[in-house]
Each structure stands twice: as structure tokens, then as C-alpha cells.
Design an enzyme around this catalytic site. Structure first.
Site, short mmCIF file in Angstrom:
data_model
loop_
_atom_site.label_atom_id
_atom_site.label_comp_id
_atom_site.label_asym_id
_atom_site.label_seq_id
_atom_site.Cartn_x
_atom_site.Cartn_y
_atom_site.Cartn_z
N CYS A 1 38.54 35.36 44.88
CA CYS A 1 39.00 36.63 44.31
C CYS A 1 38.36 37.76 45.12
O CYS A 1 37.91 37.51 46.25
CB CYS A 1 38.68 36.73 42.82
SG CYS A 1 36.92 36.70 42.43
N ASN B 1 34.07 37.83 43.68
CA ASN B 1 33.43 36.52 43.40
C ASN B 1 32.39 36.64 42.28
O ASN B 1 31.36 35.98 42.28
CB ASN B 1 32.81 35.91 44.67
CG ASN B 1 32.37 34.45 44.51
OD1 ASN B 1 31.40 34.02 45.14
ND2 ASN B 1 33.04 33.69 43.68
N ARG C 1 36.85 36.44 38.38
CA ARG C 1 37.94 35.46 38.31
C ARG C 1 37.67 34.15 39.03
O ARG C 1 37.91 33.07 38.47
CB ARG C 1 39.24 36.09 38.85
CG ARG C 1 39.78 37.20 37.95
CD ARG C 1 40.81 38.03 38.67
NE ARG C 1 40.21 38.80 39.76
CZ ARG C 1 40.87 39.52 40.65
NH1 ARG C 1 42.19 39.56 40.58
NH2 ARG C 1 40.24 40.19 41.59
N SER C 2 37.20 34.21 40.29
CA SER C 2 37.00 32.94 41.00
C SER C 2 35.83 32.12 40.46
O SER C 2 35.94 30.88 40.40
CB SER C 2 36.92 33.13 42.52
OG SER C 2 35.85 33.95 42.91
N ASP D 1 42.75 41.47 37.50
CA ASP D 1 41.34 41.82 37.65
C ASP D 1 40.82 42.38 36.32
O ASP D 1 41.29 43.41 35.85
CB ASP D 1 41.24 42.87 38.76
CG ASP D 1 39.82 43.32 39.03
OD1 ASP D 1 38.91 42.91 38.28
OD2 ASP D 1 39.64 44.07 40.00
#
Ligand code: 4NP
Length: 157
Positions: free
Chosen positions: A8, A11, A14-15, A125
Site C-alpha cells: 500500500c 505500509n 492496509r498492507s 485508504d
């Protein structure tokens, strides 16, 4: 080993959540030893940071831990990972820019292609929004990781 890198922007939201949800799924299916999982960000702004406290507490409510420490995506990640899964279109463009070959480009998958119940087209996001944004991301990632795992297992056999 099947290696998957989730990407993403920062970091930290989302990731790391995708990484945690995917690891939790692998544990539930006793598949963890078949995979190498990591996450990274296209920006350097949060290098060295744990996942955002809000994302960690929303994930914890689902008994999901987020182990990641933020790092930046680098071109060498294309050598280390078989699949790179991005969260939005901006991540996609910034990731593709680091690809060295057509084969590299084919490694890049969009998480939203695995979330057919949602029409967003991206994993949104949540950073500047409220609690509902974090819950939506986790809901989308739970569906996305399940469908991604099915896709990868079919491809790899
Ligand atoms: P992520 O969320 O890309 O899901 O980790 C964000 C984290 C930080 C910022 C934006 C998005 N930021 O602008 O600092």
C-alpha cells in the site's frame, strides 16, 4: 514456497492488515509453512513504524495480530516474491514503475479484483477517516484474502 508481498502507500494500515488477515487464514487452514508473506509501502514516510494503532486495535477485535514493521518497496522485491498484491490504483502505478520486465509486471495483482462483494474497485485508504473505514478495510480484506488464497492454490498446483 509461495511468496506474496502486500503493498500500500504507507505500509502502516492496509498492507499490514492484508498481511495479518492472510497469515491468520493460513494458520486456520494449516498452510502457513507453504507461504512466505510480507508487506511494504510505496512511500518512505513511515519506515520502521509498527502498523497504525487504530488498525491494530480493529484487527485485534477479530483476533488478528499485525506483525509488520513498515519498509519501502524496492525493485529487488520483484526477485524475491512471486506475487505482489496492491491495494489501490496509485499503488499499482508506483509498483509497476519498479518492474524490470513483462514477467515482473505480471506478478502484480490488485486486491480489489478479489473482492466481488464490493464495488469500490480499490481498498480505500482509511488513514484520514474514522473507525468505519478501518472496519470496511478489514471486511474487504477478509473476503479478498480468502479469494486470493483460492486463486493462488489453484495456480500453484
Ligand atoms: P496505508 O495508509 O497506505 O494503508 O498504510 C496510509 C498511511 C499513511 C498515510 C496515508 C495512507 N500518510 O499520508 O501518512
Amino acid at each position: 514456497m509461495i511468496s506474496v508481498l502486500f503493498v500500500c502507500l504507507g505500509n502502516i494500515c492496509r498492507s499490514p492488515a492484508a498481511e495479518g488477515v492472510f497469515l491468520d487464514l493460513l494458520d486456520k487452514k494449516s498452510l502457513r509453512e507453504k507461504f512466505h508473506i510480507d508487506s511494504a509501502g510505496t512511500s518512505a514516510h513511515h519506515i520502521g513504524e509498527r502498523a497504525d494503532q487504530r488498525m491494530r486495535s480493529h484487527a485485534a477485535k477479530r483476533s488478528i495480530e499485525l506483525p509488520s514493521i513498515s519498509r519501502k518497496l524496492v525493485a529487488e522485491d520483484f526477485d524475491k516474491f512471486s506475487y505482489i498484491v496492491v491495494m489501490d490504483e496509485s499503488n499499482y502505478r508506483n509498483t509497476i514503475r519498479l518492474a524490470q520486465s513483462e514477467d515482473d509486471k505480471h506478478k502484480v495483482l490488485k486486491m480489489a479484483d478479489f473482492t466481488p462483494s464490493y464495488s469500490q474497485g480499490e481498498i480505500p485508504d482509511p488513514y484520514y477517516g474514522g473507525a468505519s473505514g478501518f472496519e470496511l478495510v478489514l471486511d474487504m480484506l477478509e473476503e479478498g484474502c480468502e479469494k486470493l488464497l483460492t486463486y493462488l492454490m489453484k495456480k500453484e498446483v
